[in-house]
Scaffold this motif. Sequence first.
Motif, PDB file in Angstrom:
ATOM      1  N   ARG A 159       1.537   6.729  -6.802  1.00 55.55           N
ATOM      2  CA  ARG A 159       0.447   7.652  -7.155  1.00 55.55           C
ATOM      3  C   ARG A 159       0.840   9.097  -6.874  1.00 55.55           C
ATOM      4  O   ARG A 159       0.562   9.998  -7.666  1.00 55.55           O
ATOM      5  CB  ARG A 159      -0.828   7.299  -6.375  1.00 55.55           C
ATOM      6  N   GLU A 212       0.959   3.988  -2.913  1.00 56.55           N
ATOM      7  CA  GLU A 212       0.644   5.364  -2.544  1.00 56.55           C
ATOM      8  C   GLU A 212       1.753   6.310  -3.009  1.00 56.55           C
ATOM      9  O   GLU A 212       1.489   7.391  -3.543  1.00 56.55           O
ATOM     10  CB  GLU A 212       0.464   5.460  -1.025  1.00 56.55           C
ATOM     11  N   ASP A 268       0.827  -1.208   0.000  1.00 58.03           N
ATOM     12  CA  ASP A 268       0.000   0.000   0.000  1.00 58.03           C
ATOM     13  C   ASP A 268       0.859   1.255   0.000  1.00 58.03           C
ATOM     14  O   ASP A 268       0.565   2.219  -0.702  1.00 58.03           O
ATOM     15  CB  ASP A 268      -0.927   0.012   1.214  1.00 58.03           C
ATOM     16  N   THR A 269       1.927   1.235   0.776  1.00 55.11           N
ATOM     17  CA  THR A 269       2.815   2.392   0.868  1.00 55.11           C
ATOM     18  C   THR A 269       3.513   2.649  -0.460  1.00 55.11           C
ATOM     19  O   THR A 269       3.615   3.795  -0.904  1.00 55.11           O
ATOM     20  CB  THR A 269       3.846   2.190   1.992  1.00 55.11           C
TER      21      THR A 269
END
Length: 190
Positions: A14, A11, A7-8
């Motif tokens: 993005r 993120e 997820d990190t």
Amino acid sequence: MPRLWTDTVEEHRRAVRDAVLDATARLVAQHGLTSVTMSKIAAETGIGRATLYKYFPDVEAILKAWHERQVSSHLEQLARVRDQAGDAFQRLEAVLESYALMTFERPHGTELAALLHQGAGIVRAHQQLADLIGNLLSESARVGDVRDDVVPSELAGYCLHALNAAARLPSKAAVHRLVTLTLAGLRPER
């Protein structure tokens, strides 16, 4: 790989991508399309050129990604406007007004617009917009607020073509008059 790590990383990717898109748009607005280079974008973003090339092959790809993000954002905004208004005709009016104002506020007649308004992505976006308006027209026609002697897809085309004139209007007041005129053309004959 642990989910938190994944997820990190996503993120971060993005965030870098968004920073590149935003920096490119700023540079084009400030200096014009032809003066923007990958080196300038990397410097403006604060990343290395090698990193930038991992995300995008060239300036044109960045601009197309930026435009896709803009179009998606506009479609989402129109859906929110639709969902916040009252009855079918009020939803139609709110969406047409918002679309006309978006058209009025975006840059037109530039080399950037010519570059970005082509390809399958823009065709898909136009179809989504026409479908959104067509559905509102169908709902309004069912309750008698919009003419039913013309199919909704043709009326949606009429609305979009009419409201694209907002790009050349001198003021928001003129945009509001254009929307009022467009809506009048949708009303059934009494």
